[in-house]
Scaffold this motif. Structure first.
Motif, PDB file in Angstrom:
ATOM      1  N   LYS A  33       0.855  -1.178   0.000  1.00  0.00           N
ATOM      2  CA  LYS A  33       0.000   0.000   0.000  1.00  0.00           C
ATOM      3  C   LYS A  33       0.892   1.228   0.000  1.00  0.00           C
ATOM      4  O   LYS A  33       2.083   1.156   0.262  1.00  0.00           O
ATOM      5  N   THR A  34       0.281   2.353  -0.277  1.00  0.00           N
ATOM      6  CA  THR A  34       1.069   3.571  -0.320  1.00  0.00           C
ATOM      7  C   THR A  34       1.079   4.195   1.069  1.00  0.00           C
ATOM      8  O   THR A  34       0.033   4.502   1.622  1.00  0.00           O
ATOM      9  N   HIS A  35       2.271   4.374   1.612  1.00  0.00           N
ATOM     10  CA  HIS A  35       2.369   4.931   2.964  1.00  0.00           C
ATOM     11  C   HIS A  35       1.787   6.327   3.055  1.00  0.00           C
ATOM     12  O   HIS A  35       1.230   6.708   4.073  1.00  0.00           O
ATOM     13  N   SER A  36       1.927   7.109   1.964  1.00  0.00           N
ATOM     14  CA  SER A  36       1.391   8.474   1.991  1.00  0.00           C
ATOM     15  C   SER A  36      -0.121   8.449   2.179  1.00  0.00           C
ATOM     16  O   SER A  36      -0.695   9.342   2.771  1.00  0.00           O
ATOM     17  N   VAL A  37      -0.762   7.399   1.671  1.00  0.00           N
ATOM     18  CA  VAL A  37      -2.217   7.266   1.799  1.00  0.00           C
ATOM     19  C   VAL A  37      -2.592   6.729   3.181  1.00  0.00           C
ATOM     20  O   VAL A  37      -3.500   7.225   3.827  1.00  0.00           O
ATOM     21  N   SER A  38      -1.860   5.701   3.644  1.00  0.00           N
ATOM     22  CA  SER A  38      -2.273   4.961   4.843  1.00  0.00           C
ATOM     23  C   SER A  38      -1.866   5.596   6.162  1.00  0.00           C
ATOM     24  O   SER A  38      -2.546   5.405   7.167  1.00  0.00           O
ATOM     25  N   LEU A  39      -0.742   6.291   6.193  1.00  0.00           N
ATOM     26  CA  LEU A  39      -0.162   6.637   7.495  1.00  0.00           C
ATOM     27  C   LEU A  39      -1.106   7.425   8.407  1.00  0.00           C
ATOM     28  O   LEU A  39      -1.338   7.027   9.549  1.00  0.00           O
ATOM     29  N   LEU A  40      -1.645   8.540   7.929  1.00  0.00           N
ATOM     30  CA  LEU A  40      -2.523   9.343   8.806  1.00  0.00           C
ATOM     31  C   LEU A  40      -3.785   8.586   9.201  1.00  0.00           C
ATOM     32  O   LEU A  40      -4.135   8.560  10.394  1.00  0.00           O
ATOM     33  N   PRO A  41      -4.495   7.915   8.259  1.00  0.00           N
ATOM     34  CA  PRO A  41      -5.662   7.131   8.684  1.00  0.00           C
ATOM     35  C   PRO A  41      -5.291   6.051   9.707  1.00  0.00           C
ATOM     36  O   PRO A  41      -6.065   5.800  10.642  1.00  0.00           O
ATOM     37  N   ASP A  42      -4.112   5.430   9.548  1.00  0.00           N
ATOM     38  CA  ASP A  42      -3.717   4.392  10.513  1.00  0.00           C
ATOM     39  C   ASP A  42      -3.379   4.991  11.880  1.00  0.00           C
ATOM     40  O   ASP A  42      -3.654   4.389  12.917  1.00  0.00           O
ATOM     41  N   ILE A  43      -2.780   6.162  11.895  1.00  0.00           N
ATOM     42  CA  ILE A  43      -2.513   6.839  13.177  1.00  0.00           C
ATOM     43  C   ILE A  43      -3.843   7.168  13.864  1.00  0.00           C
ATOM     44  O   ILE A  43      -4.027   6.935  15.058  1.00  0.00           O
ATOM     45  N   LYS A  44      -4.783   7.657  13.063  1.00  0.00           N
ATOM     46  CA  LYS A  44      -6.099   8.005  13.599  1.00  0.00           C
ATOM     47  C   LYS A  44      -6.779   6.765  14.183  1.00  0.00           C
ATOM     48  O   LYS A  44      -7.318   6.791  15.295  1.00  0.00           O
ATOM     49  N   LYS A  45      -6.708   5.661  13.418  1.00  0.00           N
ATOM     50  CA  LYS A  45      -7.304   4.408  13.863  1.00  0.00           C
ATOM     51  C   LYS A  45      -6.647   3.930  15.163  1.00  0.00           C
ATOM     52  O   LYS A  45      -7.322   3.507  16.097  1.00  0.00           O
ATOM     53  N   GLY A  46      -5.321   4.025  15.222  1.00  0.00           N
ATOM     54  CA  GLY A  46      -4.585   3.583  16.400  1.00  0.00           C
ATOM     55  C   GLY A  46      -4.985   4.363  17.644  1.00  0.00           C
ATOM     56  O   GLY A  46      -5.164   3.792  18.731  1.00  0.00           O
ATOM     57  N   LEU A  47      -5.170   5.648  17.489  1.00  0.00           N
ATOM     58  CA  LEU A  47      -5.574   6.480  18.624  1.00  0.00           C
ATOM     59  C   LEU A  47      -7.006   6.150  19.050  1.00  0.00           C
ATOM     60  O   LEU A  47      -7.312   6.072  20.239  1.00  0.00           O
ATOM     61  N   GLU A  48      -7.873   5.939  18.049  1.00  0.00           N
ATOM     62  CA  GLU A  48      -9.267   5.577  18.368  1.00  0.00           C
ATOM     63  C   GLU A  48      -9.326   4.255  19.125  1.00  0.00           C
ATOM     64  O   GLU A  48     -10.038   4.143  20.119  1.00  0.00           O
ATOM     65  N   GLN A  49      -8.536   3.282  18.652  1.00  0.00           N
ATOM     66  CA  GLN A  49      -8.507   1.980  19.337  1.00  0.00           C
ATOM     67  C   GLN A  49      -8.003   2.130  20.765  1.00  0.00           C
ATOM     68  O   GLN A  49      -8.327   1.337  21.644  1.00  0.00           O
TER      69      GLN A  49
END
Lengths: 241, 337
Positions: A33-49
């Motif tokens: 996957k493209t890190h530029s696409v995934s990184l911020l959504p994954d950080i957001k998801k991690g914080l939500e979890q």
């Protein structure tokens, strides 16, 4: 202490939220996957979890390279902007040192990244009694041939090469038949471990000047210096206008 | 009374790192531009990997200066905007990651802006736009005629089939011994010289509104090489004037052809080449000679090159429409209208 840690230095992506050593969220991806696409959504998801907001974070930990130039820039840009904009502490950790956490604590650890044409980014690390990684030889860009010559002095110790592509594994096996080798598939970077290293690493003092550890000049600069040019200290190559 | 809108905008599509704070799409509170020209001059042109590295070095400093100069804090902002294309992918990504991070950290809406639209809307900072209007976009990467029919609605009427006009300037500049970016110097030399070489005006006879500059560039290079071979000394100012003469004929011919098809009240010129004095004079003169009742708008010099203020100007229109992007925004290096 609440730490947000992430690594996008190479193909895998790893994001972790850790509170005083307890892993609250852990997001890993090895898909292309493209890190530029995934990184911020994954950080957001991690914080939500973790039931946290980004304001709750005390420290941002980032793998600062070496690695893919674009990959390390993505993580470093997000980390430095996040730390700067929210006034958080920032810690940069060598991406190779992070890979060294995947090795056996008793071995002399040689984390690698394949830099093509039988070259690699490599460092040499050892665990001390407290389980902390100490640098034996700093991260550098090297031909495998030179790396092997450097490592010959440590031949009496148990060498462990980490993150070897099939080609590098073949070269290592030929030179050090007794060495252990961990393949790229079996040595994914783990942001939770990154947060642990970050706990004992001094914070970045000057966030503006925090940049990735590329360990290589660009080809254009390399050629420019090869022609005998020297950096002019009186010229500011980037200037505000 | 309508509340003011403050947008922090980012631009990093090529070799300028820029962060601005724009009020209501037309008032610049700050417009910080860190240019890398002197770095790339070492190599005779923009080196993408070097450009990306510089963007990372500059980004937080530019953000903080933009806030400081605008005398605002993050709590005053309404949105964050960023150029997502066209441009160099490695360069675009730094602005995009920075903008997404600021938007995420402060819970602000994110707006993705087309760099070309930004160049056109730099005019919004100096005039009230009247729709529909025509725009001529001329830069190192683009040569387009775009009809803007309503806020943020673009119709490309003509495009270059090969080199961008600014690119052609840089290439012939190299032949004349001028380092990148060559446009300003060639423009100055052209003002002194005479158009004596009669270089080809490509496609001016054709009905379409497309451009071509590679034939002109080749004719220029061949003429100089031929002279070198026979040890003939050519007047460099005349060469520059002849090149620029052909460029201006082509640009002007196509622009006024477009204006004949679509009569409008405003002609907006944007992009780095809009700083060209010869172009400014020529278009003004043509409007006068043709007796056109039309406002000719050139952005001030600081807004001709790449800058974040123009991105904020365009972003305001998208803000008003509720056209927001998500945190998975990626660069689109070959974005067009």
């Amino acid at each position: 202490m609440k730490i947000l840690a992430f690594d996008t230095s190479n193909k895998p992506l790893s994001v972790a939220v850790v509170d005083d050593g307890k892993v609250l969220a852990h997001i890993e991806s090895t898909e292309k996957k493209t890190h530029s696409v995934s990184l911020l959504p994954d950080i957001k998801k991690g914080l939500e979890q973790s039931n946290l907001t980004v304001d709750d974070i005390d420290l941002i930990a980032v793998a600062k390279g070496p690695g893919s130039y674009t990959g390390v820039r993505i993580a470093v840009t997000v980390a430095k902007v996040l730390a700067d904009t929210l006034n958080k502490k920032l810690v940069g950790v060598s991406s190779l040192k992070l890979l060294a956490t995947n090795g056996d604590k008793k071995h002399l650890l040689v984390p690698l990244m394949d830099a093509r044409n039988d070259n690699a980014f490599a460092g040499v690390y050892v665990n001390n009694r407290d389980g902390r990684l100490l640098t034996v030889i700093s991260d550098h860009h090297t031909s495998m041939k030179n790396l092997f010559e450097t490592l010959e002095q440590y031949e009496s110790q148990e060498l462990e090469f980490i993150n070897a592509t099939p080609r590098l594994a073949e070269l290592i096996q030929n030179h050090f038949p007794k060495a252990s080798i961990i393949s790229t598939e079996d040595s994914l970077p783990d942001a939770a471990k990154l947060s642990k290293i970050a706990e004992t690493t001094p914070a970045v003092k000057d966030i503006d000047n925090f940049i990735p550890t590329y360990l290589r000049l660009t080809q254009a600069e390399h050629d420019w210096y090869a022609k005998g040019n020297k950096e002019d200290k009186n010229v500011s190559y980037v200037e505000e206008v | 009374m309508k509340k003011d809108t403050l947008i922090m905008s980012f631009e990093s599509s090529c070799d300028e790192t820029s962060v601005a704070v724009i009020k209501n799409g037309n008032e610049i509170l700050s417009n910080i531009i860190a240019t890398q020209i002197k770095s790339h001059q070492r190599f005779g042109g923009v080196v993408p990997e070097v450009a990306s590295r510089h963007h990372v070095e500059e980004i937080t400093h530019c953000i903080n200066l933009a806030l400081e100069e605008a005398k605002v804090g993050y709590q005053d902002l309404d949105a964050v905007a960023v150029t997502y294309g066209p441009g160099l992918v490695g360069s675009l990504l730094i602005g995009i990651m920075a903008a997404k991070t600021v938007a995420f950290a402060h819970n602000l809406p994110l707006i993705k802006v087309n760099h070309l639209a930004g160049h056109i809307y730099s005019a919004n900072i100096v005039t009230d736009l009247q729709y529909p209007f025509m725009s001529l976009l001329v830069s190192g990467g683009h040569t387009e005629i775009v009809l803007v029919t309503a806020p943020g609605v673009f119709q490309t009427l003509g495009d270059t089939r090969d080199d961008a006009v600014g690119e052609a300037y840089d290439k012939i500049g190299r032949i004349l011994g001028i380092n990148y970016p060559a446009g300003k110097k060639v423009d100055q030399m052209a003002a002194i010289g005479k158009d004596t070489f009669d270089f080809p005006r490509a496609m001016v006879q054709e009905d379409n509104l497309d451009f071509s500059f590679s034939g002109l560039k080749s004719a220029f290079i061949n003429r100089v090489h031929h002279a070198d071979q026979v040890h003939e000394e050519l007047n460099k100012n005349d060469l520059a004037a002849s090149f620029q003469g052909a460029v201006l004929d082509i640009l002007s011919n196509k622009t006024f052809k477009a204006l004949k098809q679509h009569p409008v009240k405003q002609l907006i010129v944007g992009g780095g080449v809009s700083a060209n004095q010869g172009l400014r004079k020529r278009l003004a003169q043509e409007i006068k000679e043709r007796n056109l009742d039309m406002e000719l708008v050139f952005p001030p010099l600081r807004l001709c090159g790449d800058n974040a203020a123009m991105i904020g100007a365009m972003a305001q229109i998208q803000y008003d429409k509720g056209d927001f992007a998500d945190l998975d925004l990626n660069a689109d290096p070959s974005l067009d209208f």
